[in-house]
Structures are given as C-alpha cells and as structure tokens.
Design a protein around this motif. Sequence first.
Motif, PDB file in Angstrom:
ATOM      1  N   TYR A  19       0.843  -1.201   0.000  1.00 56.51           N
ATOM      2  CA  TYR A  19       0.000   0.000   0.000  1.00 56.51           C
ATOM      3  C   TYR A  19       0.874   1.246   0.000  1.00 56.51           C
ATOM      4  CZ  TYR A  19      -3.532   3.253   1.908  1.00 56.51           C
ATOM      5  OH  TYR A  19      -4.386   4.293   2.124  1.00 56.51           O
ATOM      6  N   LYS A  37       1.764  25.926   7.628  1.00 61.73           N
ATOM      7  CA  LYS A  37       0.490  25.212   7.555  1.00 61.73           C
ATOM      8  C   LYS A  37       0.418  24.345   6.287  1.00 61.73           C
ATOM      9  CE  LYS A  37      -3.533  24.393   9.149  1.00 61.73           C
ATOM     10  NZ  LYS A  37      -3.643  23.640  10.373  1.00 61.73           N
ATOM     11  N   ASP A  40       2.840  21.462   6.642  1.00 55.88           N
ATOM     12  CA  ASP A  40       2.238  20.546   7.609  1.00 55.88           C
ATOM     13  C   ASP A  40       1.173  19.686   6.932  1.00 55.88           C
ATOM     14  OD1 ASP A  40       0.871  19.669  10.040  1.00 55.88           O
ATOM     15  OD2 ASP A  40      -0.509  21.326   9.691  1.00 55.88           O
ATOM     16  N   TYR A  44       1.763  15.727   6.970  1.00 57.18           N
ATOM     17  CA  TYR A  44       1.028  14.919   7.948  1.00 57.18           C
ATOM     18  C   TYR A  44      -0.429  14.600   7.619  1.00 57.18           C
ATOM     19  CZ  TYR A  44       5.015  15.961  10.902  1.00 57.18           C
ATOM     20  OH  TYR A  44       6.274  16.068  11.404  1.00 57.18           O
ATOM     21  N   TYR A  45      -1.074  15.451   6.819  1.00 55.29           N
ATOM     22  CA  TYR A  45      -2.520  15.255   6.653  1.00 55.29           C
ATOM     23  C   TYR A  45      -2.848  14.397   5.444  1.00 55.29           C
ATOM     24  CZ  TYR A  45      -3.562  18.446  10.427  1.00 55.29           C
ATOM     25  OH  TYR A  45      -3.664  19.017  11.666  1.00 55.29           O
ATOM     26  N   ARG A  46      -3.597  13.345   5.676  1.00 56.96           N
ATOM     27  CA  ARG A  46      -4.001  12.430   4.615  1.00 56.96           C
ATOM     28  C   ARG A  46      -5.513  12.295   4.642  1.00 56.96           C
ATOM     29  NH1 ARG A  46       0.264  13.604   3.700  1.00 56.96           N
ATOM     30  NH2 ARG A  46       2.176  12.408   3.436  1.00 56.96           N
ATOM     31  N   ASP A  47      -6.086  12.039   3.458  1.00 55.22           N
ATOM     32  CA  ASP A  47      -7.519  11.761   3.426  1.00 55.22           C
ATOM     33  C   ASP A  47      -7.790  10.497   4.222  1.00 55.22           C
ATOM     34  OD1 ASP A  47      -8.490  13.841   2.077  1.00 55.22           O
ATOM     35  OD2 ASP A  47      -8.733  12.847   0.140  1.00 55.22           O
ATOM     36  N   ASN A  48      -8.858  10.529   5.021  1.00 57.51           N
ATOM     37  CA  ASN A  48      -9.184   9.354   5.839  1.00 57.51           C
ATOM     38  C   ASN A  48     -10.693   9.136   5.815  1.00 57.51           C
ATOM     39  OD1 ASN A  48      -8.771   7.224   7.620  1.00 57.51           O
ATOM     40  ND2 ASN A  48      -8.922   8.545   9.429  1.00 57.51           N
ATOM     41  N   PRO A  49     -11.275   9.003   4.610  1.00 56.08           N
ATOM     42  CA  PRO A  49     -12.740   8.937   4.532  1.00 56.08           C
ATOM     43  C   PRO A  49     -13.270   7.555   4.868  1.00 56.08           C
ATOM     44  CG  PRO A  49     -11.810   8.674   2.355  1.00 56.08           C
ATOM     45  CD  PRO A  49     -10.641   8.843   3.302  1.00 56.08           C
ATOM     46  N   HIS A  53     -12.138   6.118  -1.521  1.00 55.57           N
ATOM     47  CA  HIS A  53     -10.800   6.636  -1.248  1.00 55.57           C
ATOM     48  C   HIS A  53      -9.920   6.355  -2.450  1.00 55.57           C
ATOM     49  CE1 HIS A  53      -6.824   6.346   1.114  1.00 55.57           C
ATOM     50  NE2 HIS A  53      -7.197   7.605   1.131  1.00 55.57           N
TER      51      HIS A  53
ATOM     52  N   LYS B 252     -10.144  18.798   9.636  1.00 57.87           N
ATOM     53  CA  LYS B 252      -9.401  17.627   9.171  1.00 57.87           C
ATOM     54  C   LYS B 252      -8.375  17.261  10.234  1.00 57.87           C
ATOM     55  CE  LYS B 252      -7.334  15.821   4.958  1.00 57.87           C
ATOM     56  NZ  LYS B 252      -6.793  16.083   3.620  1.00 57.87           N
ATOM     57  N   ILE B 303      -5.982   1.929   4.811  1.00 58.24           N
ATOM     58  CA  ILE B 303      -7.120   2.495   5.538  1.00 58.24           C
ATOM     59  C   ILE B 303      -8.324   1.572   5.426  1.00 58.24           C
ATOM     60  CG2 ILE B 303      -8.785   4.392   5.553  1.00 58.24           C
ATOM     61  CD1 ILE B 303      -6.617   6.203   4.614  1.00 58.24           C
ATOM     62  N   PHE B 401       1.687  19.429  14.884  1.00 59.01           N
ATOM     63  CA  PHE B 401       2.020  19.023  13.518  1.00 59.01           C
ATOM     64  C   PHE B 401       2.386  20.227  12.649  1.00 59.01           C
ATOM     65  CE2 PHE B 401      -0.640  15.805  15.410  1.00 59.01           C
ATOM     66  CZ  PHE B 401       0.207  14.718  15.286  1.00 59.01           C
TER      67      PHE B 401
END
Lengths: 88, 417
Positions: A19, A37, A40, A44-49, A53, B252, B303, B401
């Motif tokens: 994966y 921002k 960042d 660190y931020y990923r889609d987590n629906p 996906h 988010k 996920i 973060f």
Amino acid sequence: MLEIKCPYCGKRSQNEFSYGGDAKIKRPELGKEISDKEWDNFVYYRDNPKGKHSELWHHISGCRQWFKVSRDTASHEIFKTAKLDEDL
Amino acid sequence: MRNKYSIFSLIKNSFTYHENWQRAWKDPEPKSFYDVVIVGGGGHGLATAYYLAKEHNLINIAVVEKGWIGGGNTGRNTTIIRSNYLWDASAGLYDHALKIWENLSQELNYNVMFSQRGVMNLAHNQHDVRELKRRTHANRLNGIDCLWLDTKQVKEFCPIINCSPNIRYPVMGSTLQKRAGTARHDAVAWGYARAADSMGVDIIQNCEVKGIKRKGDSIEGLETTKGFIKTSKIGVAAAGHSSVIANMAGLKLPIESKPLQALVSEPIKPIIDTVVMSNAVHAYVSQSDKGELVIGAGTDAYISYTQKGTHEIVEGTLNAILELYPIFSRLRMLRQWGGVVDICPDASPIISKTSIKGLYFNCGWGTGGFKATPGSGHLFAHTIAKNEPHGLNAAFNINRFVSGDLVDEHGAAAVAH
C-alpha cells in the motif's frame, strides 16, 4: 483479502502488493515560498474517509509498477484501478 | 445514588437468586440541552464524563454512543496496561493513567480486575537491545519502574519463551515493567458508566451523531439519530471514527484509520503469568482469567473502517508466536476480531482544543489507547472544563504538527505502523 487488478498484469491477490497511501498528495512546488500550515498539510494530513478513497498501490511482488486504486474503505469494494498518468 | 457493591450486597442478592440487582445505569432519552456532550461511549468517553462530573462539578452531561457502551475498541483490545514510554511527555501521560489504575476498582466501586503481572518487551537484535536499554534508562529517569533482563533472566522470569540462539529472531534480552499488567476491559466501561450515571450523567446508547451544527466559529449542537441536542461544548472520543466526526465540523485531522486485530485461543490451564510483547516479530501474548491466551497482532497497511483485518496479519503473528512459544503449537484459536484504530503520524495521541470554539478532540491513540483510559478521561475532562490543557497533556495538542514539536513514540508503541 483484497483482489486487486493491476493495470499491467490483471487480477492478483493482495499479498503481491504493498500500500502506498493517499493518491491525492502533491508535494509543494520546489523553490516556492509556502506557509508552515501548507507544509504541515503535505507532510502529515491524509484523506481518511469512510467510503470512497483514492490511493496508491505498488505491485511489489509482480511487475513493480505503481498505480492508482479507487476503493471503498468501509466495504472494501474496488471500483477502478488506473495507471499513474490516467484519471481514476 | 447506586447501591454500593460489597460482599454483603452479594450475599443479600444471592437469597433472591440474583434476580433483583439494581440496573447499573439508566437508559434515558436525550434532553434538548446539555452543558457538555461527549461523543463516544467507550472507556475514554465515559471516563471523561465521570471526571467532568466528579472533579469539575458539571452535572448536565451526556455521553452519546452509536452502538452500546464499550462495544468499540474498549471491548476489542488486548487489555495491556503499561507506562514504559520513551519521551518525558508520554511518560507523564501514561504513568498518570497507571497511577489511577492502581486505585480504580476502589474509586469506582467496581472490580476492574487490574492485575499488575508485569509486562516484558523482548529484544531480538543488537538495535533492539540498545533501543530498549535506552528506554529502560529514560523510564527510570522519569520515575517509572523498569528493569533490564538478559536472556538468562528472561528464561527464569517466563520459562515458556524459546530462548534458543538458533531461532530466526533470538531473544537477546527484555525490559520488564513490574507495575504494568492487564485489566478487564468491559469492566472499565461498565464501572465508569455506573459511576458517571450515579452522578447524573446521561448515557445515551444507540444514538449516532449525524452532524455538528456550527455558528461561525462556535458550536450550536449535534444532529443525532435521536434528534437535535443543543450544547456549546462537544468532546469527541470516537477513536477510529474521529475523522468522520471531524469532517462533520469541517475539520481535518492528521489521522489514518486502520483495523488492528487480536485473537484468543481455547482456554488452557495457567501457563503464562505475565504479558510478553515483542515489537520486532510483532506478537504479544498474555493469559486471561478464563485461561484463554490473548494474542495481539498488527494493523493492516491500508485504511479501513471494517472491524476485521486480513488473514495474512494473523498468519504472521501466529508464526511469530509459534517460534517464541513452541509449546503453543497444538492450541486452537477460538475467536478473532478487529478494531478500527486512529493512528497519528507520531504514534502519540491528540488531547486538545481545536480551531472551533467548544469542540475538543481526544483521539489518535492508535494501537495503544486502552492503557491510558483513566488518565485520558481525567486530562480530557480538565481540557474541556477549563478550556485549556492540563500540564500533562499540553504537549499532545493538535498544533504540534505545524510546530514540528512531535512526540515520536513509534518505538514504544508496540505495533509497528
């Protein structure tokens, strides 16, 4: 276990693949001034629906190509797979 | 007030064939307004409600739970409790919880069966040895008990471990935290629910949150399957579904949700009186009071919101278990299940205010939230009531973060991810 259709090799069992995470992540342009921002967000931020996906997979024990998969994270249904330069 | 559980209440109820026990908590319909609504009726959410009522004198509190209380990750973990984390911030957080565990049964008047049977973390290569010795020293500097055992001492402490130098991942030593152990997971949820309920908290089951109503930067209330609930403060302790709830408020989170698996064997006579964990081969095992071996496995790589995991994870874990404990080779496994865990990039939790006024998140516990249940609830209650973090959870804010001030606990979180 998932059955994933590699766009190059066809349907194979999940244990041939690894994966690669969220397919929508784009690295900020090189040399462009960006805020903490934005950085960042990229790091660190990923889609987590819970639901549809789009993600990257690597056919690591096969043709070793990366490709995109559209998958439901609640039902594990795979809607579509595509090469990296194609749209999902 | 609830009747107190004691030897006398047990004897008294035995005369009526245990048919007249008082309900442990009410089953109310939601009121139209609450001062605070906690989303998620697992251990963390119920503990939060309990400490809000007990220490912050808030009475008008509801806990909304989409299923039944303790039916999520609280009932799906391997019940291991320890505080041998590397960094100062984590040591403070997890040892705070461990200290509450030590008196929790008395405090709640509910036997949570906390058993300080010790937790071992095995080393299988030179790097593990260095890393775990470092953690042993770090723990001791933080006042947390931790011992280093060499291979011979490992064999003495837990004789069923295969300490042969000829296996693929030989045992080269281990840490041992003697104050660590296990507890009865359901009892934690039920104990907190009963104690919170007796102080006036409404525990509303089968009530799923469908939306969060905002007015500008503040909270107006919650849309639920049991109607609209007006409130100005929402504390979310929804584990694997944190991102789904955050999404309702237009927020988010830096979290990915993945299933973590566990399984139990058929019951056998007492054979292992401690908890043995191994990060390198990815297997951990203890024995429940019923005699079942409780075995923990890894998370799936991708996920998923399904409360099950893939077979290959189970296979890998059992391979590791069999190499470390050949004596288990003819045991049959009884049950297998998964829980959806919320994993933060630095394997540490978020107990924090958010950019929305009145919305608080307690999430990101990933693969190791059960051990922190009392401490997490205690600190989250403080954060919600005072609108500022307690000293012990200040480092676990959501802004780390952006600032880069992470609490990287990938080494101490037992499950690699």
